[in-house]
Design a protein around this motif. Structure first.
Motif, mmCIF file in Angstrom:
data_model
loop_
_atom_site.group_PDB
_atom_site.id
_atom_site.type_symbol
_atom_site.label_atom_id
_atom_site.label_comp_id
_atom_site.label_asym_id
_atom_site.label_seq_id
_atom_site.Cartn_x
_atom_site.Cartn_y
_atom_site.Cartn_z
ATOM 1 N N ASP A 388 0.811 -1.220 0.000
ATOM 2 C CA ASP A 388 0.000 0.000 0.000
ATOM 3 C C ASP A 388 0.842 1.267 0.000
ATOM 4 N N THR A 389 2.111 1.161 0.346
ATOM 5 C CA THR A 389 2.956 2.366 0.394
ATOM 6 C C THR A 389 3.400 2.825 -0.986
ATOM 7 N N VAL A 390 3.198 2.012 -2.025
ATOM 8 C CA VAL A 390 3.745 2.364 -3.342
ATOM 9 C C VAL A 390 2.684 2.903 -4.307
ATOM 10 N N PHE A 391 1.420 3.054 -3.852
ATOM 11 C CA PHE A 391 0.357 3.588 -4.711
ATOM 12 C C PHE A 391 0.269 5.106 -4.557
ATOM 13 N N VAL A 392 0.261 5.796 -5.669
ATOM 14 C CA VAL A 392 0.198 7.257 -5.658
ATOM 15 C C VAL A 392 -1.242 7.712 -5.426
ATOM 16 N N ASP A 393 -1.432 8.509 -4.378
ATOM 17 C CA ASP A 393 -2.713 9.164 -4.106
ATOM 18 C C ASP A 393 -2.669 10.534 -4.784
ATOM 19 N N GLN A 394 -3.413 10.682 -5.876
ATOM 20 C CA GLN A 394 -3.354 11.923 -6.655
ATOM 21 C C GLN A 394 -3.810 13.137 -5.850
ATOM 22 N N ASP A 395 -4.573 12.912 -4.783
ATOM 23 C CA ASP A 395 -5.046 14.028 -3.965
ATOM 24 C C ASP A 395 -4.136 14.309 -2.778
ATOM 25 N N TRP A 396 -3.075 13.538 -2.651
ATOM 26 C CA TRP A 396 -2.159 13.748 -1.529
ATOM 27 C C TRP A 396 -1.441 15.084 -1.702
ATOM 28 N N PRO A 397 -1.456 15.962 -0.686
ATOM 29 C CA PRO A 397 -0.947 17.326 -0.867
ATOM 30 C C PRO A 397 0.573 17.468 -0.794
ATOM 31 N N HIS A 398 1.286 16.408 -0.429
ATOM 32 C CA HIS A 398 2.729 16.545 -0.222
ATOM 33 C C HIS A 398 3.519 15.735 -1.244
ATOM 34 N N MET A 439 10.661 4.487 -1.364
ATOM 35 C CA MET A 439 10.333 3.285 -2.137
ATOM 36 C C MET A 439 10.479 3.518 -3.634
ATOM 37 N N GLY A 440 10.716 4.777 -4.045
ATOM 38 C CA GLY A 440 10.760 5.090 -5.470
ATOM 39 C C GLY A 440 11.997 4.578 -6.173
ATOM 40 N N LYS A 441 13.066 4.360 -5.434
ATOM 41 C CA LYS A 441 14.277 3.735 -5.959
ATOM 42 C C LYS A 441 14.643 2.599 -5.007
ATOM 43 N N ARG A 442 15.703 1.900 -5.309
ATOM 44 C CA ARG A 442 16.077 0.771 -4.470
ATOM 45 C C ARG A 442 16.369 1.256 -3.049
ATOM 46 N N THR A 443 15.639 0.714 -2.090
ATOM 47 C CA THR A 443 15.827 1.062 -0.684
ATOM 48 C C THR A 443 16.883 0.143 -0.090
ATOM 49 N N LEU A 444 17.833 0.728 0.634
ATOM 50 C CA LEU A 444 18.983 -0.032 1.114
ATOM 51 C C LEU A 444 18.888 -0.294 2.610
#
Length: 643
Positions: A388-398, A439-444
């Motif tokens: 659930d952390t990788v889905f873009v919420d288009q209404d998210w303000p940040h 999460m947008g790139k490889r997390t180390l």
């Protein structure tokens, strides 16, 4: 039948000492198997939670001591009774055990997958299930060639041999292991817990570290080959140059060349590409690279003659390889400059460099099903929990820092971890807090070694790019010259050129490279229209970025491929080919889903997950559960079976 080959040869004192190192939640599961008594699941002493790389369930020291005392009595009784297991827990009890171990509800949908993964009944459901459906004679008439002897190739070889299918495996290196043969840079290690990063049919108790280094990983894959006598099928030091589907014979002609220049052609019914995605190093397009007078190499082509002791070193790159390499050599160098294009997000893993205690090794080796439950304890926290952390919420303000509310919590957690290590150094903090969504790139994974290294007086982190290399060093975009004795390129791989540099031609002479263009794609990441009887492992769109294990993925993929081979051979037809409309529908869903996910978010300016147009072609966008479900069986309606 369940595995009853357990033995406990040691006395009470040895057992008691070993239990000091045990994962207590895992130990409790083994106790149920040894005693047949599941009342532990109803008691007050239980794990309080689960997190990646946390193996004690956040239990108090008092609770752990209570369990150790109980376990000692259970183990002694089991040992003194001849190590005879009572009847195994039923399916309902096993599900309760899963919930208990991870202190959460394991959804019913996941139970079949996890039961298959753990093999508590001693049955490898991913193995050859063809039985008498195909005769030995028919099997032997279907020849397969496997390209690549890394993790996927060795897995394919094992399953093909198990099924009695004749095959040859072509490997360009001098041994198996793939990335673990090639990546020998200082500090190279796996970032998936070793007790999960091994084949389900070949669990290992010997790992010296929780996250083993390159040499031990390489030895594991060599051990699998030796244990199952696969080496006679492998041609080492040999590359595949050309793979052509012959229209008349409906066979594949595969051209190879060995290290001495000898050429050979193999003619086979089916081809399995197991070359992976991270096997061809890429150098940055910087003028003057060849002019440097000192020593230089790519991290994936490590030069063993390089000694960084008391040298001035320049490292170009700050991704996964540099993240491991820089802390390893930081104490030896006179001075090091690290050029960073993009700061990596990292999360805390305090055991990243830790040794596996001897007591835990004892438990893994001797206690019934301890290995299997420990594997589950590693797998579950990384299994779709972060989806659930990788889905873009288009209404998210940040959107400048995160993509949804849960992702923003991850931002805060990761950022606080980084700030806690950097302290008052505002200049360094500005450089190491990423400017893109988590999460947008490889997390180390980090145990503090990366930022500790960057804080050293002999290390400089530079965020300007390198514009040129000269005989004596490198020049940055701001005009500053950095002298160097050694230049190390940690600049990644040719991820946008799948199966390169091989020439692969399918029906009508079409090349795979031309058909794919900028968007390599395959149905389920495995099959491609116009390329009959051709299968990919670790193919387009099957990499992972938020959890799981590539070995688990590989086991799903090879099962699907084996089912394809079975359907193909049973049909009596010459070819099996993915239908264009099936592929198109799959790829449409793949593209539509990725457009909603973090890896194509506007904050991700550059990423090796993306192609030149910013589209993600490497990553699996669905849940791990979906891969397991979709590869469990073959829908023959998805394929043309014919001549």
């Amino acid at each position: 039948m369940p595995d009853t080959n357990f033995g406990i040869p040691d006395d009470d004192a040895v057992i008691e000492k070993a239990l000091e190192d045990a994962s207590i939640p895992t130990l409790m599961m083994s106790m149920i198997h040894m005693s047949g008594d599941a009342r532990l699941l109803d008691g007050e002493v239980r794990p309080a939670g689960v997190f990646i790389n946390e193996y004690q369930g956040y239990m108090s020291e008092e609770a752990k001591a209570t369990v150790r005392a109980q376990a000692l009595e259970v183990i002694k009784a089991f040992r003194d009774g001849g190590c005879k297991l009572p009847p195994p827990p039923d399916a309902k009890t096993v599900h309760r055990m899963m919930n208990f171990l991870v202190a959460a509800e394991v959804a019913e949908d996941y139970v079949p997958m996890m039961l298959e993964e753990m093999e508590l009944d001693g049955v490898d459901q991913r193995s050859d299930a063809w039985n008498d459906d195909l005769t030995v004679k028919v099997r032997r008439e279907h020849k397969v060639l496997v390209i690549g002897g890394g993790m996927s190739g060795v897995l394919a070889a094992y399953r093909l041999q198990e099924a009695g299918i004749p095959f040859v495996l072509i490997e360009k290196n001098a041994s198996v292991g793939g990335t673990w043969f090639e990546n020998r840079y200082p500090g190279a290690r796996v970032d998936v817990g070793n007790h999960l990063y091994c084949y389900s049919f070949e669990p290992a108790h010997h790992w010296s570290e929780y996250f083993s280094q390159q040499g031990e990983l390489q030895q594991y894959f060599e051990g699998v080959v030796n244990n199952h006598r696969l080496q006679d099928h492998i041609r080492f030091g040999t590359e595949v140059t050309r793979v052509v589907f012959e229209e008349d014979s409906k066979l594949w002609a595969v051209d190879t060349v060995d290290k001495d220049g000898r050429k050979e052609q193999y003619v086979v019914n089916s081809v399995i590409s197991a070359v992976g995605q991270l096997n061809r190093p890429t150098y940055p397009n910087i003028p003057g690279i060849e002019s440097f007078n000192g020593q230089w190499c790519h991290s994936a082509n490590w030069d063993n003659s390089i000694d960084c002791t008391d040298k001035t070193v320049v490292v170009i790159g700050s991704g996964a390889s540099a993240f491991q390499m820089v802390p390893t050599i930081a104490k030896r160098v006179a001075h090091m400059t690290v050029f960073q294009r993009s700061a990596p997000w990292m999360f805390e893993n305090p055991i990243y460099h830790d040794k596996v205690p001897q007591g835990k090794k004892w438990c893994l080796q001797h206690l019934p099903f301890y290995t299997r439950w420990f594997r589950f304890l590693i797998f579950w926290p990384a299994c779709d929990g972060a989806y659930d952390t990788v889905f873009v919420d288009q209404d998210w303000p940040h959107q400048d820092r995160s993509i949804n509310a849960m992702n923003d919590m991850v931002y805060d957690m990761f950022a606080e971890y980084i700030k806690g290590q950097v302290g008052d150094d505002e200049d360094l903090l500005a450089k190491v807090i990423p400017d893109y969504a988590p999460m947008g790139k490889r997390t180390l994974q980090d145990n503090g070694s990366w930022l500790s290294a960057l804080k050293r007086n002999n290390i400089d982190l530079v965020t300007s790019g390198v514009v040129s290399v000269s005989e004596e060093g490198v020049t940055a975009e701001d005009g500053i010259f950095y002298p160097a004795d050694i230049i190390l390129y940690a600049t990644g791989f040719e991820t946008d050129q799948f199966l390169w540099p091989m020439e692969i031609r399918g029906r009508g002479g079409v090349t795979l490279a031309d058909q794919w263009g900028l968007e390599p794609a395959a149905y389920l990441g495995i099959t491609v229209p116009n390329f009959p009887n051709f299968y990919c492992m670790y193919g387009p769109g099957t990499n992972l970025a938020f959890g799981g294990s590539l070995i688990f993925n590989g086991e799903c993929q090879i099962r699907y491929i084996m089912e394809c081979l079975k359907a193909h051979i049973q049909s009596g037809e010459q070819t099996m080919e993915c239908k264009e409309d099936v592929f198109a529908d799959y790829n449409s869903r793949f593209r539509a889903l990725h457009a909603q996910l973090v890896w194509e978010h506007d904050s991700i300016k550059t990423s090796f997950y993306q192609n030149a147009e910013g589209k993600v072609t490497l990553l699996w966008p669905w849940k791990i559960l979906d891969m397991w479900r979709w590869t469990k069986q073959v829908n023959q309606d998805d394929y043309y079976l014919g001549g």
